[in-house]
Motif scaffolding. Structure first.
Motif, PDB file in Angstrom:
ATOM      1  N   PHE A   1       0.941  -1.482   0.137  1.00 29.35           N
ATOM      2  CA  PHE A   1       0.106   0.036  -0.019  1.00 29.35           C
ATOM      3  C   PHE A   1       0.882   1.205  -0.030  1.00 29.35           C
ATOM      4  N   SER A   2       2.056   1.094   0.493  1.00 30.45           N
ATOM      5  CA  SER A   2       2.976   2.284   0.715  1.00 30.45           C
ATOM      6  C   SER A   2       3.470   2.763  -0.834  1.00 30.45           C
ATOM      7  N   LYS A   3       3.279   1.901  -1.921  1.00 32.27           N
ATOM      8  CA  LYS A   3       3.854   2.259  -3.083  1.00 32.27           C
ATOM      9  C   LYS A   3       2.449   2.910  -3.753  1.00 32.27           C
ATOM     10  N   ILE A   4       1.404   3.134  -3.436  1.00 35.18           N
ATOM     11  CA  ILE A   4       0.256   3.556  -4.124  1.00 35.18           C
ATOM     12  C   ILE A   4       0.358   5.018  -4.072  1.00 35.18           C
ATOM     13  N   GLN A   5       0.382   5.696  -5.449  1.00 38.13           N
ATOM     14  CA  GLN A   5       0.344   7.064  -5.282  1.00 38.13           C
ATOM     15  C   GLN A   5      -1.142   7.795  -5.534  1.00 38.13           C
TER      16      GLN A   5
ATOM     17  N   VAL B   1     -15.898  -4.025 -10.855  1.00 36.51           N
ATOM     18  CA  VAL B   1     -15.874  -4.393  -9.318  1.00 36.51           C
ATOM     19  C   VAL B   1     -17.120  -3.303  -8.890  1.00 36.51           C
ATOM     20  N   SER B   2     -18.025  -4.098  -7.617  1.00 34.89           N
ATOM     21  CA  SER B   2     -19.002  -3.531  -7.133  1.00 34.89           C
ATOM     22  C   SER B   2     -18.531  -2.106  -6.414  1.00 34.89           C
ATOM     23  N   LYS B   3     -19.527  -1.250  -6.420  1.00 33.46           N
ATOM     24  CA  LYS B   3     -19.079   0.087  -5.711  1.00 33.46           C
ATOM     25  C   LYS B   3     -18.989  -0.172  -4.510  1.00 33.46           C
ATOM     26  N   GLN B   4     -19.562  -1.271  -3.827  1.00 36.36           N
ATOM     27  CA  GLN B   4     -19.120  -1.377  -2.394  1.00 36.36           C
ATOM     28  C   GLN B   4     -17.925  -1.942  -2.191  1.00 36.36           C
ATOM     29  N   GLU B   5     -17.437  -2.711  -2.958  1.00 34.57           N
ATOM     30  CA  GLU B   5     -16.072  -3.671  -3.111  1.00 34.57           C
ATOM     31  C   GLU B   5     -15.031  -2.500  -3.395  1.00 34.57           C
ATOM     32  N   ALA B   6     -15.273  -1.664  -4.483  1.00 34.70           N
ATOM     33  CA  ALA B   6     -14.474  -0.500  -4.487  1.00 34.70           C
ATOM     34  C   ALA B   6     -14.038   0.335  -3.393  1.00 34.70           C
ATOM     35  N   ALA B   7     -15.454   0.939  -2.685  1.00 39.01           N
ATOM     36  CA  ALA B   7     -15.003   1.578  -1.516  1.00 39.01           C
ATOM     37  C   ALA B   7     -14.440   0.915  -0.386  1.00 39.01           C
ATOM     38  N   ARG B   8     -14.680  -0.330  -0.166  1.00 40.88           N
ATOM     39  CA  ARG B   8     -14.288  -1.109   0.770  1.00 40.88           C
ATOM     40  C   ARG B   8     -12.501  -1.296   0.699  1.00 40.88           C
ATOM     41  N   MET B   9     -11.964  -1.556  -0.437  1.00 37.03           N
ATOM     42  CA  MET B   9     -10.583  -1.727  -0.802  1.00 37.03           C
ATOM     43  C   MET B   9     -10.198  -0.274  -0.641  1.00 37.03           C
ATOM     44  N   GLU B  10     -10.540   0.704  -1.096  1.00 40.47           N
ATOM     45  CA  GLU B  10      -9.943   2.063  -0.747  1.00 40.47           C
ATOM     46  C   GLU B  10      -9.926   2.301   0.533  1.00 40.47           C
ATOM     47  N   GLU B  11     -11.299   2.162   1.371  1.00 36.39           N
ATOM     48  CA  GLU B  11     -11.058   2.417   2.590  1.00 36.39           C
ATOM     49  C   GLU B  11      -9.959   1.622   3.487  1.00 36.39           C
ATOM     50  N   HIS B  12      -9.836   0.205   3.043  1.00 39.26           N
ATOM     51  CA  HIS B  12      -8.939  -0.530   3.975  1.00 39.26           C
ATOM     52  C   HIS B  12      -7.684  -0.294   3.635  1.00 39.26           C
ATOM     53  N   MET B  13      -7.014   0.359   2.397  1.00 36.49           N
ATOM     54  CA  MET B  13      -5.921   0.697   2.108  1.00 36.49           C
ATOM     55  C   MET B  13      -5.613   2.003   2.863  1.00 36.49           C
ATOM     56  N   ALA B  14      -6.576   3.198   3.045  1.00 39.03           N
ATOM     57  CA  ALA B  14      -6.257   4.178   3.499  1.00 39.03           C
ATOM     58  C   ALA B  14      -6.161   4.012   5.041  1.00 39.03           C
ATOM     59  N   SER B  15      -6.969   2.925   5.384  1.00 39.40           N
ATOM     60  CA  SER B  15      -6.937   2.483   6.997  1.00 39.40           C
ATOM     61  C   SER B  15      -5.491   2.068   7.459  1.00 39.40           C
ATOM     62  N   ALA B  16      -4.851   1.224   6.560  1.00 38.02           N
ATOM     63  CA  ALA B  16      -3.591   0.860   6.555  1.00 38.02           C
ATOM     64  C   ALA B  16      -2.636   1.520   6.938  1.00 38.02           C
ATOM     65  N   VAL B  17      -2.784   2.510   5.589  1.00 38.97           N
ATOM     66  CA  VAL B  17      -1.670   3.568   5.606  1.00 38.97           C
ATOM     67  C   VAL B  17      -1.608   4.338   6.829  1.00 38.97           C
ATOM     68  N   ILE B  18      -3.087   4.887   7.206  1.00 33.13           N
ATOM     69  CA  ILE B  18      -3.183   5.530   8.506  1.00 33.13           C
ATOM     70  C   ILE B  18      -2.404   5.126   9.863  1.00 33.13           C
ATOM     71  N   GLU B  19      -2.750   3.729   9.725  1.00 33.10           N
ATOM     72  CA  GLU B  19      -2.235   2.890  10.920  1.00 33.10           C
ATOM     73  C   GLU B  19      -0.752   2.653  11.156  1.00 33.10           C
TER      74      GLU B  19
END
Length: 495
Positions: A92-96, A132-150
């Motif tokens: 995730f750290s490589k995601i720009q 991808v479903s909109k729910q799955e797209a939101a879930r992946m984006e939030e999961h990535m953001a949460s991991a980076v914030i963590e």
């Protein structure tokens, strides 16, 4: 780690649609245009066509069965390959930045597409989900953001971390009706209407031979001044309306927002596009103005990112904060969205010797063209001495463009920032932090040595690498610029 899962089954439909579009004209040629042909080439071509289509359909099905993905606390894990298996891990750290695109076909099935762009090249340049479903797209984006914030939380004290996580989006800009109307005129969208009508006419003419059927009607129209006037007025109204509608469909639902971590841009009424980028990943900011925008007091702010800034058929416009911002608002928004960036309004002008050296450099073009014209002395539109008129016009254009470039060229170093501005018809102001500049260059040719001038170049991460250059600055500034860049070593952190 989450269990590996297959991609959305609708990806087979989308891939099939792509296959249909790519093979449509081949099908028309083999089975419609050459329907009665008994040529061996056509017969074997039809057989080969069916074999390729069947193989492609089989590949699409097998790819859906075998390709999977999952996410853990730090990375994307992609599983590819039908016969030869390949596992790919992208942290995730490589995601720009993150791009979403929802086409008409996506909206029909209530799905979307999403790309997680990296600053790398090759197969690891992006993690792409075409469907991808909109729910799955939101879930992946939030999961990535949460991991980076963590990860950030682990590096901060618990109290400071809580303050950092609890954020809300701030909306910085939504275009009003007047903004859309102004944008339609600034972008000259209304000029597209006439070519659109002509293109439509020629396509219809190929089928129905419109020239013979409309010959008498055309003569009657030309012979009546009031009909011509009415048609012109109708075309003007239709062109303006077309331009406004076209601009609204593209920019009507534009929104710029941000939180403490990321910047968000959404646009599109029919085809929806969403773009987000972590503030710390912004490599530079550019403010661009064409002649029309300068006259109307508008500007476009673009963000430079190491990741790709396109998605599907979208162009690099996606990284633009609304392209028709009022100039003052554009400068204010940079500070609002990127508090770490400082915009300096007072900049230094180039010395006058810079203008004369630049003009001397361009004068060789005029001398060569004039020599060629003098030798051949072409007669243009029946004017025998037209060559000297062309020569004088070329000289006027060269002097005018160089004078505008001199007026618009400015530069300044401000602690940790550099600002460079240049351009003649279209101007571009470049702003970047020292730790985001990956390379600099200072050059001096013979004439610059005589006049105490130099040229400087900066490089920032982007796809491709972004270079910004300003020529004929005082050599003292070039020396300060180089010394300024050497201070970068105290600011960067090596992973």
């Amino acid at each position: 780690m989450m269990k590996a899962k297959r991609y959305h089954p609708l990806i087979m439909l989308f891939d099939g649609w792509g296959l249909l579009k790519n093979s449509f004209f081949v099908f028309i040629f083999l089975f419609v245009i050459k329907a009665r042909s008994q040529s061996v080439f056509i017969i074997y071509g039809r057989i080969l066509f069916f074999i390729v289509i069947c193989a492609a359909v089989l590949y699409i099905i097998l790819k859906w069965i075998t390709h999977k993905y999952n996410l853990d606390d730090r990375s994307f894990h992609l599983y590819k390959g039908i016969f030869i298996k390949l596992e790919q891990t992208i942290p995730f750290s490589k995601i720009q930045n993150v791009n979403r695109h929802t086409s008409v076909l996506h909206r029909l099935f209530h799905v979307t597409s999403i790309n997680f762009e990296t600053g790398m090249s090759g197969e690891e340049s992006a993690v792409a989900f075409k469907v991808v479903s909109k729910q799955e797209a939101a879930r992946m984006e939030e999961h990535m953001a949460s991991a980076v914030i963590e990860d950030h939380v682990n590096q901060l004290s618990s109290e400071a971390a809580v303050d950092k996580v609890e954020t809300n989006r701030t909306i910085h800009f939504r275009p009003e009706k007047k903004d859309v109307i102004k944008a339609s005129f600034t972008s000259l969208s209304f000029l597209v209407f006439i070519p659109f009508l002509l293109s439509l006419y020629f396509k219809v003419d190929e089928i129905f031979d419109m020239d013979e059927k409309t010959e008498g009607i055309f003569s009657a129209i030309v012979g009546s001044w009031w009909i011509v006037t009415t048609i012109v007025i109708v075309l003007i109204i239709a062109s303006v309306s077309f331009g406004i509608v076209r601009t609204f469909l593209k920019y009507g639902k534009y929104e710029i927002s941000s939180d403490q971590e990321r910047i968000y841009i959404t646009k599109g009424v029919i085809d929806e596009t969403a773009f987000s980028i972590a503030k710390e990943k912004v490599q530079a900011v550019q403010i661009k103005q064409s002649i029309m925008k300068r006259l109307l007091g508008l500007a476009e702010v673009k963000l430079t990112s190491a990741g790709s800034l396109s998605l599907g058929e979208e162009t690099l416009e996606i990284n633009s904060l609304y392209p028709f911002l009022p100039t003052n608002r554009a400068y204010e928004m940079i500070t609002e969205i990127l508090p770490a960036y400082e915009v300096t309004h007072e900049m230094k002008r180039l010395p006058k010797t810079s203008f004369w050296l630049g003009l001397f450099s361009l004068s060789w073009i005029w001398i060569i063209v004039t020599a060629v014209l003098f030798y051949f002395k072409p007669a243009i539109l029946g004017v025998g001495q037209a060559w000297w008129i062309i020569s004088a016009a070329l000289l006027f254009v060269i002097v005018g463009l160089k004078w505008l470039d001199y007026l618009h060229s400015e530069y300044i170093l401000n602690d940790h920032f550099i600002q460079l501005k240049r351009g003649s018809l279209t101007t571009s102001l470049f702003l970047s932090k020292r730790d985001k500049v990956i390379e600099v260059k200072v050059t001096r040719n013979l004439f610059q040595r005589w006049l105490g001038l130099a040229s400087i170049v900066t490089a920032n991460r982007a796809k491709p690498v972004q270079h910004n250059r300003i020529t004929n600055v005082p050599v003292e500034f070039a020396a300060s610029f180089y010394k300024w860049y050497l201070g970068r070593g105290k600011e960067i952190e090596i992973e």
